[in-house]
Design an enzyme around this catalytic site. Structure first.
Site: not given
Length: 474
Positions: A260, A282, A285, A349-350, A383, A437, A442
């Protein structure tokens, strides 16, 4: 407790960009972030000091080739738990018993948070779309839920019912019919009463006692008693993240999430204790990245003092302090614009913006997994309870990745229908580019159909005559 030694980065220094890059990249999945105990365990299991990516590759390949026997073997070697095949899946009676004994106060909170998440995620659902062009063509986009989803819930220092809510509920809103859960076979995982009760409350009936890379491999490839899934979501340690990376392509994944992270962007209006607790939330963690970015220099010492004061009161103080010193930083910017540039370079992340006018800064934020505005929006509300999923991109991947939401559990299909006139209108462009191409088949497939002199449709076959039934014998 010894004094907190927190690194400081001055953005006016010549090597500031390199320091910020190092800060951002320290938890990339190709960086070895494992404890000494994990290294020792890996060497004991494999007989050599394999780096995490090699160890994960071996585990996943073994489970793919040998099935349940390999998964259970690695469970015994890494988790110290010897399971019999019939113990792999948590029995319905165990789920019901946990739910009956967990307590009404716990279930009331789970129900309220589930309501919050379901309400928010329901508003995100993308709808089928149709674009008709009268007499010529019709284009559609159709959404269908994935059939079978695997949720991984880690079971390390604590049990995480919030992870179940933040992964299962978006999948249920999407309409996924089968959702399974894998948790390590320990007291914070598949033997935890609150975790089992939450599964039961959410209507999850398939819960398996598997953790680590072997759980990811079992969900991806399938083993005896556990059918493979279409998508795997949920956080975990580096071995889990690398396993998800390894099986991607066999199945879909949410993201390759690391530990985190938070960046707090603050000015002179920020409350030092609020900021300190956001950073500690954080860091506890362990590992976790906690960074303050400010252009108000006095705040640096204020936060340092507040961190020291608050650390002394934390139950995980030693772990949080170690995380702050190893992975955290206080960054001083010369001005607000430089501070915003620093945040975008980290792509956290945050991101918590604690300034006088956070909305004015928000428009300049290009890369963040989730943004929290103002002093009364701590990351913890995201969270646990607000509604957006807390499964978010880490390690700078917010530059190109997004947080998990209900639409990630749905697949999108394009549907096209053209009339002859509609095909004629577009044919020359298709034929021209296909020939450029060198893909002449096609071009021919369009040219033949668009040509008025092409083959006529076959007449409908005449209905077959059904022979009369033979008369019944007397």
């Amino acid at each position: 407790m010894p004094a907190l030694k927190l690194r400081r980065i001055d953005l006016t220094a010549n090597n500031a960009a390199a320091q910020i890059a190092k800060l951002r990249d320290q938890f990339r999945t190709d960086t070895e972030v494992v404890s000494a105990a994990s290294k020792k365990k890996t060497q004991a299991v494999f007989g050599e000091a394999l780096p995490p990516a090699r160890a994960v590759e071996r585990i996943c390949n073994d489970v793919r080739e040998k099935g349940l026997a390999a998964a259970l073997n690695y469970t015994e070697l890494f988790d110290g738990v010897k399971l019999k095949p019939d113990q792999l899946r948590v029995k319905p009676a165990e789920l019901a018993e946990a739910h009956a004994n967990v307590g009404d106060d716990f279930l009331e909170v789970i129900r309220q948070i589930r309501y919050n998440v379901m309400q928010f995620q329901s508003g995100l659902l993308q709808r089928d779309a149709v674009m008709p062009v009268s007499g010529k063509h019709e284009l559609q986009v159709r959404y269908r839920a994935l059939n079978r989803v695997g949720v991984y819930c880690p079971g390390g220092a604590a049990a995480y019912p919030s992870t179940l809510l933040m992964t299962v509920c978006p999948a249920q809103v999407a309409g996924c019919e089968q959702i399974i859960v894998c948790m390590p076979p320990n007291a914070t995982g598949a033997y935890n009463r609150e975790m089992l009760a939450t599964c039961h409350e959410l209507g999850i009936t398939e819960v398996y006692r598997l953790g680590g890379a072997q759980a990811i491999a079992a969900m991806a490839y399938g083993v005896e008693g556990l059918k493979p899934v279409d998508m795997i979501v949920g956080p975990g340690n580096q071995y889990v993240a690398l396993a998800k990376k390894h099986v991607f392509g066999q199945v879909a994944i949410d993201c390759i999430a690391g530990p985190s992270e938070i960046v707090v962007l603050a000015d002179d209006s920020a409350h030092p204790d609020y900021v300190a607790l956001d950073l500690l939330a954080q860091a506890e963690h362990s590992p976790g990245v906690a960074v303050l970015v400010t252009w108000y220099e006095p705040l640096m010492n204020e936060i340092q003092d507040a961190l020291a004061k608050r650390l002394a009161k934390l139950s995980r103080a030693d772990l949080a302090k170690d995380s702050l010193e190893r992975f955290g930083a206080i960054v001083l910017a010369p001005n607000k614009a430089a501070a915003v540039d620093c945040v975008n370079a980290i792509a956290p992340e945050h991101l918590h913006i604690q300034t006088r006018d956070p909305d004015a800064i928000l428009d300049d934020i290009e890369s963040a997994g989730a943004v929290f505005l103002g002093p009364f929006t701590p990351v913890a509300v995201g969270d646990y309870a607000a509604g957006p999923s807390h499964v978010l991109p880490t390690g700078g991947t917010a530059r190109f990745a997004s947080g998990l939401n209900t639409n990630d559990f749905r697949k999108r299909t394009s549907i096209l229908r053209f009339t002859r006139n509609g095909l004629k209108d577009i044919a020359s462009d298709v034929i021209f580019l296909a020939n450029k191409e060198g893909l002449t088949a096609h071009a021919a497939s369009v040219e033949l159909r668009a040509n008025d002199n092409g083959p006529a449709a076959r007449p409908k076959p005449k209905p077959e005559k059904v022979p009369a039934a033979a008369p019944a014998k007397k």
